[in-house]
Design an enzyme around this catalytic site. Structure first.
Site, short mmCIF file in Angstrom:
data_model
loop_
_atom_site.label_atom_id
_atom_site.label_comp_id
_atom_site.label_asym_id
_atom_site.label_seq_id
_atom_site.Cartn_x
_atom_site.Cartn_y
_atom_site.Cartn_z
CG HIS A 128 -1.92 1.05 1.30
ND1 HIS A 128 -2.52 1.45 2.48
CD2 HIS A 128 -2.45 1.86 0.33
CE1 HIS A 128 -3.35 2.44 2.22
NE2 HIS A 128 -3.33 2.70 0.93
CD GLU A 140 -1.31 0.12 6.05
OE1 GLU A 140 -1.96 0.61 5.10
OE2 GLU A 140 -1.75 0.04 7.20
#
Ligand SMILES: NC(=O)c1ccc[n+]([C@@H]2O[C@H](COP(=O)([O-])OP(=O)(O)OC[C@H]3O[C@@H](n4cnc5c(N)ncnc54)[C@H](O)[C@@H]3O)[C@@H](O)[C@H]2O)c1
Length: 284
Positions: A128, A140
């Site tokens: 992410h 992430e």
């Protein structure tokens, strides 16, 4: 997001296949990457040669089958919709080599659910990236229920080569970033809805009082109110807890097509071709 992700990989020396359904989108993506690299040259962060070699590392494709044939890693960044991602993952699972890791840039869809449509759930992972990708440091990294230790450590190591900082988290609705950010944005919208403060007042409190670089309502406009609503629904349905219910004002604005910067109006108005904001009269 796709052009930003391609930019950081290409600048780190990786050979990239950039895939989209539309030739025009690919042309726009290359123009955006080129413009962003130009800005880095002007700021003397990279040389003209670095720019040229980054651009030379990118080949574009409108055929997913062709584009993924020789990939070691695929980072999917298509529209945030499970049915679209399901079709893409089924396709890339068939057409990419057996060893290829299949990553997704999803903001909210379960990695475990996406992994389950492939025959290699141990090699499916969340990567992410944050917007704008070339500038934001964080990735992430989300481990699905079936993601292997090997896949996770390859992605954590690779993130360092991209000069990013990666944080490993587990696969629950909203992961960490959006589980915390979206309820805050939703609460800011509820605060506006209840007339506690105006758009400018709410954003100013959060900017000057909490040292946020941007107020939550302006941030919602930049993320896209449709995206905010869809992530709130993922949290609401995923946890079955009324504290995640999307604010009725957010639902109304999305239904009316006020999606933020991309449609020219959300909590603020955006003049065409300009980043200047004009405060909307609607909520003040
Ligand atoms: N926008 C953000 O700030 C942000 C931040 C982090 C993560 N994300 C995630 O990144 C992903 C993309 O977000 P975005 O804002 O760039 O979306 P977007 O809608 O702007 O772009 C999606 C692109 O995917 C292409 N696409 C759709 N179906 C396709 C297919 N079958 N094959 C090839 N290309 C296809 C579309 O043509 C479009 O160019 C989403 O999963 C989103 O949740 C977005």
């Amino acid at each position: 997001m796709g052009n930003g992700i391609a930019h950081v990989f290409a600048q780190s020396g990786y050979s990239i296949s950039l895939i989209d359904r539309f030739e025009a989108t690919l042309e726009k993506a290359i123009a955006t990457i080129s413009k962003n690299l130009d800005q880095m040259v002007q700021k003397e962060k990279i040389t003209e040669n670095d720019k040229e070699s980054a651009l030379n590392n990118i080949t574009t494709f409108t055929s997913t089958e062709e584009g993924v044939q020789h990939a070691d890693l695929i980072v999917e960044a298509a529209t945030e919709n499970f049915e679209i991602k399901k079709k893409i993952f089924e396709l890339i699972d068939i057409h990419s080599p057996e060893h290829t890791i299949l990553a997704t840039n999803t903001s909210s869809i379960s990695i475990t659910k996406i992994a389950a449509v492939t025959n290699r759930p141990d090699k499916v992972i969340g990567m992410h990236f944050m917007n704008p990708v070339p500038i934001m440091k964080l990735i992430e990294v989300i481990r699905g229920y079936t993601t292997s230790d090997e896949t996770t450590s390859i992605i954590m190591e690779m993130s360092k080569k991209l000069k990013k900082v990666s944080v490993e988290v587990n696969d629950y609705p909203g992961f960490v970033a959006n589980r915390i950010l979206m309820p805050m944005i939703n609460e800011a919208i509820t605060t506006l809805h209840e007339g506690v403060g105006s758009v400018e007042e709410i954003d100013t409190v959060m900017k000057l009082g909490m040292a946020h670089p941007m107020g939550p309502l302006q941030l919602a406009d930049f993320i896209g109110l449709d995206v905010c609503l869809s992530i709130m629904n993922v949290l609401y349905e995923g946890f079955g807890n009324s504290k995640y219910a999307p604010c009725p004002l957010l639902i109304n604005m999305v239904t009316a097509g006020y999606l933020g910067a991309k449609t020219g109006e959300g909590f603020y108005k955006y003049t065409v071709g300009s980043k200047n904001l004009v405060v909307s009269k609607m909520f003040t």
